[in-house]
Design a protein around this motif. Structure first.
Motif, mmCIF file in Angstrom:
data_model
loop_
_atom_site.group_PDB
_atom_site.id
_atom_site.type_symbol
_atom_site.label_atom_id
_atom_site.label_comp_id
_atom_site.label_asym_id
_atom_site.label_seq_id
_atom_site.Cartn_x
_atom_site.Cartn_y
_atom_site.Cartn_z
ATOM 1 N N LEU A 45 0.936 -1.220 -0.061
ATOM 2 C CA LEU A 45 0.101 -0.170 0.132
ATOM 3 C C LEU A 45 0.832 1.370 0.157
ATOM 4 C CD1 LEU A 45 -2.809 -0.974 2.530
ATOM 5 C CD2 LEU A 45 -3.034 -0.756 -0.038
ATOM 6 N N ASP A 46 1.968 1.428 0.652
ATOM 7 C CA ASP A 46 2.969 2.323 0.748
ATOM 8 C C ASP A 46 3.528 2.550 -0.985
ATOM 9 O OD1 ASP A 46 4.562 4.485 2.281
ATOM 10 O OD2 ASP A 46 6.022 3.156 1.545
ATOM 11 N N LYS A 47 3.620 1.707 -1.327
ATOM 12 C CA LYS A 47 4.334 1.595 -2.835
ATOM 13 C C LYS A 47 3.338 1.964 -3.765
ATOM 14 C CE LYS A 47 6.917 -0.859 -6.231
ATOM 15 N NZ LYS A 47 7.412 -2.114 -6.439
ATOM 16 N N VAL A 48 2.174 1.562 -3.863
ATOM 17 C CA VAL A 48 1.137 1.796 -4.997
ATOM 18 C C VAL A 48 -0.151 2.561 -4.698
ATOM 19 C CG1 VAL A 48 1.969 -0.220 -6.236
ATOM 20 C CG2 VAL A 48 0.131 -0.329 -4.523
ATOM 21 N N GLY A 49 -0.245 2.814 -3.257
ATOM 22 C CA GLY A 49 -1.397 3.544 -2.855
ATOM 23 C C GLY A 49 -2.626 2.728 -2.621
ATOM 24 N N GLU A 50 -3.831 3.446 -2.945
ATOM 25 C CA GLU A 50 -5.029 2.810 -2.604
ATOM 26 C C GLU A 50 -5.154 1.607 -3.479
ATOM 27 O OE1 GLU A 50 -9.922 4.491 -2.297
ATOM 28 O OE2 GLU A 50 -8.184 5.638 -2.619
ATOM 29 N N LEU A 51 -5.776 0.614 -3.022
ATOM 30 C CA LEU A 51 -5.978 -0.667 -3.706
ATOM 31 C C LEU A 51 -7.643 -1.224 -3.540
ATOM 32 C CD1 LEU A 51 -2.623 -2.627 -4.081
ATOM 33 C CD2 LEU A 51 -3.670 -1.417 -5.907
ATOM 34 N N GLY A 52 -8.086 -1.898 -4.716
ATOM 35 C CA GLY A 52 -9.218 -2.717 -4.276
ATOM 36 C C GLY A 52 -8.717 -3.864 -3.783
ATOM 37 N N ILE A 53 -9.719 -4.832 -3.020
ATOM 38 C CA ILE A 53 -9.275 -6.035 -2.281
ATOM 39 C C ILE A 53 -8.743 -7.195 -3.279
ATOM 40 C CG2 ILE A 53 -9.985 -7.920 -0.963
ATOM 41 C CD1 ILE A 53 -9.151 -5.343 0.626
ATOM 42 N N GLY A 54 -9.260 -6.969 -4.410
ATOM 43 C CA GLY A 54 -9.126 -7.977 -5.542
ATOM 44 C C GLY A 54 -7.714 -7.705 -5.819
ATOM 45 N N ASP A 55 -7.239 -6.531 -5.900
ATOM 46 C CA ASP A 55 -5.946 -6.048 -6.691
ATOM 47 C C ASP A 55 -4.836 -6.596 -5.572
ATOM 48 O OD1 ASP A 55 -6.845 -4.972 -9.103
ATOM 49 O OD2 ASP A 55 -7.170 -3.237 -8.207
ATOM 50 N N GLU A 81 -7.387 2.291 6.137
ATOM 51 C CA GLU A 81 -8.827 2.879 6.271
ATOM 52 C C GLU A 81 -9.429 2.059 4.966
ATOM 53 O OE1 GLU A 81 -9.257 6.959 6.613
ATOM 54 O OE2 GLU A 81 -8.464 7.175 4.589
ATOM 55 N N ARG A 82 -10.407 1.616 4.941
ATOM 56 C CA ARG A 82 -11.540 1.380 3.809
ATOM 57 C C ARG A 82 -12.316 2.364 3.419
ATOM 58 N NH1 ARG A 82 -11.678 -4.401 2.940
ATOM 59 N NH2 ARG A 82 -11.251 -5.737 5.017
ATOM 60 N N SER A 83 -12.373 2.478 2.134
ATOM 61 C CA SER A 83 -13.069 3.505 1.296
ATOM 62 C C SER A 83 -13.700 3.042 0.071
ATOM 63 C CB SER A 83 -12.341 4.732 0.916
ATOM 64 O OG SER A 83 -11.211 4.451 0.036
ATOM 65 N N THR A 84 -14.533 3.749 -0.302
ATOM 66 C CA THR A 84 -15.704 3.442 -1.666
ATOM 67 C C THR A 84 -15.093 4.719 -2.562
ATOM 68 O OG1 THR A 84 -17.427 2.471 -0.315
ATOM 69 C CG2 THR A 84 -17.687 3.043 -2.573
ATOM 70 N N PRO A 85 -14.647 4.141 -3.839
ATOM 71 C CA PRO A 85 -14.339 5.055 -4.870
ATOM 72 C C PRO A 85 -15.493 6.056 -5.259
ATOM 73 C CG PRO A 85 -14.252 3.027 -5.774
ATOM 74 C CD PRO A 85 -14.508 2.858 -4.498
ATOM 75 N N ASP A 86 -15.013 7.535 -5.260
ATOM 76 C CA ASP A 86 -16.226 8.281 -5.621
ATOM 77 C C ASP A 86 -15.808 9.059 -6.968
ATOM 78 O OD1 ASP A 86 -14.111 9.979 -4.656
ATOM 79 O OD2 ASP A 86 -15.308 10.889 -3.477
ATOM 80 N N ALA A 87 -14.941 8.534 -7.854
ATOM 81 C CA ALA A 87 -14.659 9.202 -8.926
ATOM 82 C C ALA A 87 -15.834 8.774 -9.976
ATOM 83 C CB ALA A 87 -13.222 8.756 -9.524
ATOM 84 N N PRO A 88 -16.294 9.540 -10.940
ATOM 85 C CA PRO A 88 -17.166 9.355 -11.910
ATOM 86 C C PRO A 88 -16.805 7.985 -12.632
ATOM 87 C CG PRO A 88 -16.522 11.465 -12.019
ATOM 88 C CD PRO A 88 -15.614 10.923 -11.201
ATOM 89 N N GLY A 89 -18.010 7.151 -12.937
ATOM 90 C CA GLY A 89 -17.500 5.922 -13.598
ATOM 91 C C GLY A 89 -17.081 5.013 -12.880
ATOM 92 N N THR A 90 -16.850 4.906 -11.611
ATOM 93 C CA THR A 90 -16.260 3.841 -10.909
ATOM 94 C C THR A 90 -17.267 3.083 -10.181
ATOM 95 O OG1 THR A 90 -15.879 5.075 -9.005
ATOM 96 C CG2 THR A 90 -14.174 5.165 -10.410
ATOM 97 N N ASP A 91 -17.156 1.895 -9.955
ATOM 98 C CA ASP A 91 -17.883 0.788 -9.231
ATOM 99 C C ASP A 91 -17.861 1.071 -7.883
ATOM 100 O OD1 ASP A 91 -19.468 -1.139 -8.383
ATOM 101 O OD2 ASP A 91 -18.736 -2.759 -9.529
ATOM 102 N N ARG A 92 -18.935 1.692 -7.341
ATOM 103 C CA ARG A 92 -19.094 1.951 -6.168
ATOM 104 C C ARG A 92 -19.468 0.691 -4.839
ATOM 105 N NH1 ARG A 92 -19.174 6.624 -4.128
ATOM 106 N NH2 ARG A 92 -20.508 6.435 -2.449
ATOM 107 N N ARG A 93 -19.258 -0.484 -5.611
ATOM 108 C CA ARG A 93 -19.680 -1.646 -4.861
ATOM 109 C C ARG A 93 -18.095 -1.984 -4.519
ATOM 110 N NH1 ARG A 93 -22.385 -5.089 -8.945
ATOM 111 N NH2 ARG A 93 -20.940 -4.051 -10.158
ATOM 112 N N ILE A 94 -17.169 -1.747 -5.088
ATOM 113 C CA ILE A 94 -15.658 -2.097 -4.933
ATOM 114 C C ILE A 94 -15.275 -1.304 -3.758
ATOM 115 C CG2 ILE A 94 -13.311 -1.783 -5.729
ATOM 116 C CD1 ILE A 94 -14.431 -2.264 -8.525
ATOM 117 N N ARG A 95 -14.777 -1.940 -2.732
ATOM 118 C CA ARG A 95 -14.082 -1.498 -1.608
ATOM 119 C C ARG A 95 -12.679 -1.320 -1.810
ATOM 120 N NH1 ARG A 95 -17.076 0.804 2.789
ATOM 121 N NH2 ARG A 95 -15.654 0.078 3.905
#
Length: 178
Positions: A45-55, A81-95
């Motif tokens: 996470l330090d290297k790549v930043g925010e990731l989905g659990i699948g990633d 911390e967990r979050s939900t992406p809020d960028a336009p066009g992103t799947d909000r089901r992905i944590r």
């Protein structure tokens, strides 16, 4: 009595390196009062930043349930911390999961501790020897990535049906490459 092929000696040495690497990681994690698996996720996470659990699962070559459990441990510890992406066009089901400020500080401390151990362990090595060893390990990693039946299937099938995370050798190959 047949002699052991040189490649077998190399593979055995890689296996020993993997065992030593796990032992060192376990000892470092114990000294830092942090699960060893959490260290890998912190550093990722330090290297790549925010990731989905699948990633996360794909990067660490673990099952998604394992990645989720590891992320939950970091969240419970206040390191992530967990979050939900809020960028336009992103799947909000992905944590997604990302480091907190506390997690970034802790990760920096773990790297300082690891660097101190590495500096001590390799203090008798010259910079040239370290560079040479690094180059050889990179070459080994590149060669190991082409090792085995999956690589042969990939060469003949332009659209493989499995991902690197599906390959049962993935953890061993990834460990050999790190």
């Amino acid at each position: 009595m047949p002699s052991t092929p040189a490649y077998r000696v190399l593979i055995d040495a890689i296996a020993r390196l993997q065992r030593v690497q796990r032992e060192v990681g376990t000892e470092l994690a114990r000294d830092l009062d942090c699960p060893r698996a959490a260290l890998s996720l912190l550093w990722l996470l330090d290297k790549v930043g925010e990731l989905g659990i699948g990633d996360v699962a794909q990067h660490l070559h673990v099952d998604i349930s394992v990645a989720s459990r590891q992320a939950s441990q970091l969240v419970e510890s206040g390191y992530a911390e967990r979050s939900t992406p809020d960028a336009p066009g992103t799947d909000r089901r992905i944590r997604t999961v990302r480091l907190t400020e506390r997690g970034r500080a802790f990760t920096a401390d773990t790297k300082v501790a690891m660097d101190a151990r590495a500096a001590e362990a390799f203090s008798a090595w010259t910079p040239a020897e370290l560079a040479e060893a690094s180059a050889v390990l990179e070459r080994i990693a590149d060669t190991m990535a082409e090792f085995g039946p999956r690589a042969a299937a990939d060469a003949t099938d332009p659209a493989p049906t499995s991902t690197p995370a599906d390959d049962p050798r993935a953890p061993a190959l990834a460990a050999a490459a790190t």
